[in-house]
Structures are given as structure tokens and as C-alpha cells.
Design an enzyme around this catalytic site. Structure first.
Site, mmCIF file in Angstrom:
data_model
loop_
_atom_site.group_PDB
_atom_site.id
_atom_site.type_symbol
_atom_site.label_atom_id
_atom_site.label_comp_id
_atom_site.label_asym_id
_atom_site.label_seq_id
_atom_site.Cartn_x
_atom_site.Cartn_y
_atom_site.Cartn_z
ATOM 1 N N LYS A 119 -0.960 -10.854 -33.012
ATOM 2 C CA LYS A 119 -0.395 -10.434 -31.723
ATOM 3 C C LYS A 119 1.121 -10.336 -31.764
ATOM 4 O O LYS A 119 1.705 -9.486 -31.099
ATOM 5 C CB LYS A 119 -0.820 -11.409 -30.613
ATOM 6 C CG LYS A 119 -2.246 -11.195 -30.146
ATOM 7 C CD LYS A 119 -2.414 -11.780 -28.765
ATOM 8 C CE LYS A 119 -3.749 -11.466 -28.153
ATOM 9 N NZ LYS A 119 -3.939 -12.134 -26.862
ATOM 10 N N LYS A 147 -13.196 -5.689 -34.998
ATOM 11 C CA LYS A 147 -13.846 -6.336 -33.863
ATOM 12 C C LYS A 147 -13.826 -5.413 -32.638
ATOM 13 O O LYS A 147 -12.830 -4.722 -32.419
ATOM 14 C CB LYS A 147 -13.074 -7.627 -33.554
ATOM 15 C CG LYS A 147 -13.743 -8.554 -32.594
ATOM 16 C CD LYS A 147 -12.844 -9.744 -32.263
ATOM 17 C CE LYS A 147 -11.690 -9.342 -31.382
ATOM 18 N NZ LYS A 147 -11.047 -10.451 -30.657
ATOM 19 N N LYS A 184 -11.018 -5.261 -26.132
ATOM 20 C CA LYS A 184 -10.531 -4.566 -24.937
ATOM 21 C C LYS A 184 -9.205 -3.883 -25.201
ATOM 22 O O LYS A 184 -8.806 -2.990 -24.479
ATOM 23 C CB LYS A 184 -10.441 -5.522 -23.737
ATOM 24 C CG LYS A 184 -9.733 -6.836 -23.973
ATOM 25 C CD LYS A 184 -9.969 -7.805 -22.807
ATOM 26 C CE LYS A 184 -9.934 -9.254 -23.278
ATOM 27 N NZ LYS A 184 -10.525 -10.209 -22.376
HETATM 28 P P1 TYM Z 1 -10.917 -13.796 -25.173
HETATM 29 O O1 TYM Z 1 -10.540 -13.630 -23.742
HETATM 30 O O2 TYM Z 1 -10.240 -12.947 -26.181
HETATM 31 O O3 TYM Z 1 -12.467 -13.614 -25.353
HETATM 32 C C1 TYM Z 1 -13.367 -14.358 -24.553
HETATM 33 C C2 TYM Z 1 -14.602 -14.721 -25.353
HETATM 34 O O4 TYM Z 1 -15.245 -13.544 -25.821
HETATM 35 C C3 TYM Z 1 -15.443 -13.644 -27.228
HETATM 36 N N1 TYM Z 1 -15.328 -12.303 -27.817
HETATM 37 C C4 TYM Z 1 -16.217 -11.798 -28.665
HETATM 38 N N2 TYM Z 1 -17.379 -12.278 -29.154
HETATM 39 C C5 TYM Z 1 -18.078 -11.497 -30.004
HETATM 40 N N3 TYM Z 1 -17.671 -10.260 -30.377
HETATM 41 C C6 TYM Z 1 -16.522 -9.724 -29.914
HETATM 42 N N4 TYM Z 1 -16.145 -8.510 -30.271
HETATM 43 C C7 TYM Z 1 -15.736 -10.508 -29.004
HETATM 44 N N5 TYM Z 1 -14.570 -10.292 -28.347
HETATM 45 C C8 TYM Z 1 -14.332 -11.407 -27.633
HETATM 46 C C9 TYM Z 1 -14.335 -14.575 -27.709
HETATM 47 O O5 TYM Z 1 -14.653 -15.163 -28.957
HETATM 48 C C10 TYM Z 1 -14.280 -15.581 -26.596
HETATM 49 O O6 TYM Z 1 -15.279 -16.567 -26.754
HETATM 50 N N6 TYM Z 1 -8.468 -17.939 -26.471
HETATM 51 C C11 TYM Z 1 -9.655 -17.440 -25.802
HETATM 52 C C12 TYM Z 1 -9.768 -17.891 -24.358
HETATM 53 C C13 TYM Z 1 -9.668 -19.369 -24.169
HETATM 54 C C14 TYM Z 1 -10.666 -20.326 -24.447
HETATM 55 C C15 TYM Z 1 -10.134 -21.562 -24.057
HETATM 56 C C16 TYM Z 1 -11.950 -20.224 -25.015
HETATM 57 C C17 TYM Z 1 -8.602 -20.027 -23.642
HETATM 58 N N7 TYM Z 1 -8.903 -21.347 -23.564
HETATM 59 C C18 TYM Z 1 -10.856 -22.748 -24.229
HETATM 60 C C19 TYM Z 1 -12.666 -21.422 -25.166
HETATM 61 C C20 TYM Z 1 -12.120 -22.644 -24.779
HETATM 62 C C21 TYM Z 1 -9.613 -15.920 -25.829
HETATM 63 O O7 TYM Z 1 -8.584 -15.326 -25.957
HETATM 64 O O8 TYM Z 1 -10.784 -15.332 -25.596
#
Ligand code: TYM
Length: 346
Positions: free
Chosen positions: A123, A206, A209
Site C-alpha cells: 500500500k 487477489k 475492491k
Molecule cells: P479487508 O477489509 O481488506 O477485507 C475484509 C475481509 O475480507 C477478506 N477478503 C478476502 N477473502 C478471500 N478472498 C479475497 N479476494 C478477499 N478479499 C478480502 C479479508 O481477508 C478479510 O478477512 N485488516 C482487515 C480488517 C481488520 C480486521 C481486524 C480483520 C481490521 N481489524 C481485526 C480481523 C480482525 C482488512 O483490511 O480486511
């Protein structure tokens, strides 16, 4: 020995996870996270799910868009089957204990740990000097999200594994530095056929969004025709589908579509291949499109319905924040006491 120093190894099982309200929801978010949140809700365990708006602002967010996206994410949670009577649903900024514990963790975590994070490197890109300090400290806030509830299980997609490992490192170092057994060493729960849903245009990337190509992903707000068209145009190879999973090893695009089918139909990959093995993509793609539309259309129409009543969403989030604070507050104050901060009232 004060109560805070007592060993507390037997942690009550508790699930926590979060999603950033930083744009539209994709099929990756749904299969990798939300659908699994719903599965955990059905078990006999407390479930806490967050919209991590403070993580979202580590990169620029237009304020009006952030508000809309937070409500849209809440609508997505509800439309997928999360029930505010059974799970705690709230947005991170409304529970200040997350930021408060994150500060303590900023003083536990090491710069080198953060510098190794692949998400930071991706990022921040080449211009790290211009990235926000919040983006650098992102994993420390994520550790606080989890540990302020003493969460023991964190369902996430594959891409979050490194962050959960860092959460474990922070818990271990805190416990060690202060000579306590206060924070659990949390398990990442990365399971199922769709822990890494890939781009429909490139099986090595991957589904995201933030991908500039909308054709690379299925958005939860896509209508039936758009979903079907994106699947029809998804990149594949010329071979028919294999009858066993080993036959997908060198075929990332085929593997991705089969994984999506398996996750949507709640079957194992082997089970899917027993049914579709030998079929060409010209037959498999319409089957997948029908399945995706059948599973996703009700969610997108429910989301649209919830979005018509933002006051209802806001009330659900307010109630969730109150319930979340009731758990987080004593854990934060116990932390302050362990650290030696005068005035901690536990
Ligand atoms: P984020 O917002 O990028 O994504 C949210 C969740 O969706 C999953 N995900 C995917 N799983 C499978 N295939 C994909 N292509 C895909 N794209 C996204 C992510 O693995 C995630 O589980 N840092 C985290 C948010 C967060 C969080 C936390 C998660 C903040 N605090 C505490 C767990 C516990 C994030 O950016 O997810």
C-alpha cells in the site's frame, strides 16, 4: 499478587473480525469473511463483528463516502444473515478502547515488525515517506481490535494471516514484558474453499475492491445480468474441467472458479469436481453464473432495502457499540493497571 497478575490462560472462546468500509464489497469479502461470520454466529460462541472505519482512514477517504460505505457495509452484514440480536455489530470509531489499546501496543510492537508487513509494502509502494503514520501502525490497531475483547478466534481470508501473526507477537511480547498471562494468543481461522478468491481476469491476483478493472470482481451490488456477464467473460483455459483437485494445480483460473462454486454451494472441491469434471467451461460457466445469481441477488436486494433506512442501521450500530464497550472497557483498564498507569479503576 494483584488480580491482574493472576494467570488467565483459560480464555472464554470469542470470535472477532472486521472489514474496512473503504469501498464496495466483493465476492472475496463475502466468501472469505462475511459468509463465515454467519457460520460462526450459528455456533454456541459469542461473535463480534466490526466495521473498521479507523483502519479505512489510513488512506484518504472522502467523508461523505466513508459514511455511506460504513452504512453499506452494515447493510451487507445484515443482508448476509448477521443478526444484531445474536452478534455484536458496530463501527470501530464508536468504541474508543480500540484506539486506546492500540497506543499501548504501539509501544510494544517494534518498527521492524511493521516494516516487514506485506500490506504496508504494497500500500505504501515506492513512496513510503509520504504514507500516513496510521498506515504504518495499522497492524497495531488491528491487534487492539482483537485483543481488547480477548478474542480467541479470528475468521479472515488468507491475506490477513500475517497481521494475525503479528497480533500474536504483540500479545506474547506484552505478556512477557509485564510478566503476565493477560492477552490470549489468538488463532487465525482461515478455512474453506474460498480463503483467497482471485481476480476473474488474472488468476494470480487477489479479487480486490481496489482493482481498476470492474470486470475483475463481482460486487455485492452487481445485478444479475452483470454477475452473469462477468462470469461468462472470466479468463479460463481451453481444457475441460478435471475430475480431481490435483488436476487444478497448474490452472489458477479454473481452480478459482471451482473454488467459488464450492464455497457458494457449500460443498468440497472434490464433490464439485465429481459433478462437473469433464465439462467444458461453456457448460460450467452458466452453472456458476446461475448459482452466483441465486445466492447473491437476495443479498444485494436486502442490502438495498436496509440502505433505505439509515436511521435503523445507525441504531443497530449504536446498540452494538454499547455492548462492545461493556466488554472492552474492563480489559483496557486492566491493561492500564498492568502497565502501571495511575488511576486505572479495576
Ligand atoms: P479487508 O477489509 O481488506 O477485507 C475484509 C475481509 O475480507 C477478506 N477478503 C478476502 N477473502 C478471500 N478472498 C479475497 N479476494 C478477499 N478479499 C478480502 C479479508 O481477508 C478479510 O478477512 N485488516 C482487515 C480488517 C481488520 C480486521 C481486524 C480483520 C481490521 N481489524 C481485526 C480481523 C480482525 C482488512 O483490511 O480486511
Amino acid at each position: 499478587m494483584s488480580e491482574a497478575d493472576q494467570p488467565t490462560t483459560a480464555f472464554t472462546p470469542r470470535v472477532f473480525s472486521g472489514i474496512q468500509p473503504s469501498g464496495g464489497l466483493t465476492l472475496g469479502n463475502y466468501l472469505g469473511a462475511m459468509k463465515r461470520f454467519v457460520d460462526w454466529q450459528a455456533r454456541d460462541i459469542e461473535t463480534i463483528y466490526c466495521m473498521v472505519d479507523m483502519h479505512a482512514i489510513t488512506v484518504w477517504q472522502d467523508p461523505a463516502a466513508l459514511t455511506r460505505q460504513t452504512r453499506e457495509l452494515a447493510a451487507g452484514y445484515l443482508a448476509s444473515g448477521l443478526d444484531p440480536a445474536r452478534s455484536i455489530l458496530f463501527n470501530q470509531s464508536q468504541v474508543p478502547e480500540h484506539a486506546q489499546l492500540a497506543w499501548v501496543f504501539n509501544c510494544v510492537a517494534r518498527m521492524g515488525w511493521m516494516q516487514r508487513m506485506t500490506q504496508w509494502k504494497d500500500k505504501a509502494g515506492k513512496n513510503q515517506q509520504n504514507a500516513s503514520l496510521g498506515l504504518f501502525a495499522y497492524p497495531s490497531l488491528m491487534a487492539a481490535d482483537i485483543l481488547v475483547y480477548h478474542a480467541t478466534h479470528v475468521p479472515v481470508g488468507e491475506d490477513q494471516k500475517q497481521h494475525i501473526e503479528l497480533t500474536r507477537d504483540i500479545a506474547i511480547k506484552f505478556n512477557h514484558d509485564y510478566g503476565v498471562d493477560f492477552f490470549p494468543v489468538t488463532e487465525p481461522v482461515i478455512e474453506g474453499a474460498a480463503t483467497r478468491v482471485m481476480s476473474l481476469r488474472d488468476g494470480s491476483k487477489k479479487m480486490s475492491k481496489s482493482d481498476p478493472s470492474d470486470a475483475s470482481r463481482i460486487n455485492l451490488t452487481d445485478d444479475a445480468d452483470t454477475i452473469a456477464q462477468k462470469i461468462r467473460k472470466a479468463k479460463t483455459d481451453p481444457e475441460p474441467l478435471p475430475s480431481e483437485a490435483a488436476g487444478l494445480a497448474e490452472r489458477p483460473e479454473a481452480r478459482n472458479l471451482v473454488n467459488i462454486f464450492a464455497a457458494l454451494s457449500e460443498q468440497g472441491v472434490e464433490q464439485v469436481l465429481a459433478e462437473v469434471g469433464g465439462k467444458p467451461f461453456s457448460e460450467f460457466k452458466p452453472m456458476l453464473a446461475d448459482l452466483a445469481v441465486a445466492k447473491l441477488s437476495p443479498i444485494s436486494s436486502e442490502m438495498a432495502r436496509y440502505m433505505q433506512d439509515p436511521a435503523q442501521i445507525d441504531a443497530i450500530l449504536r446498540d452494538g457499540a454499547e455492548r462492545a464497550r461493556a466488554i472492552a472497557e474492563p480489559i483496557l483498564h486492566r491493561t492500564y493497571e498492568i502497565v502501571g498507569m495511575v488511576g486505572a479503576r479495576v
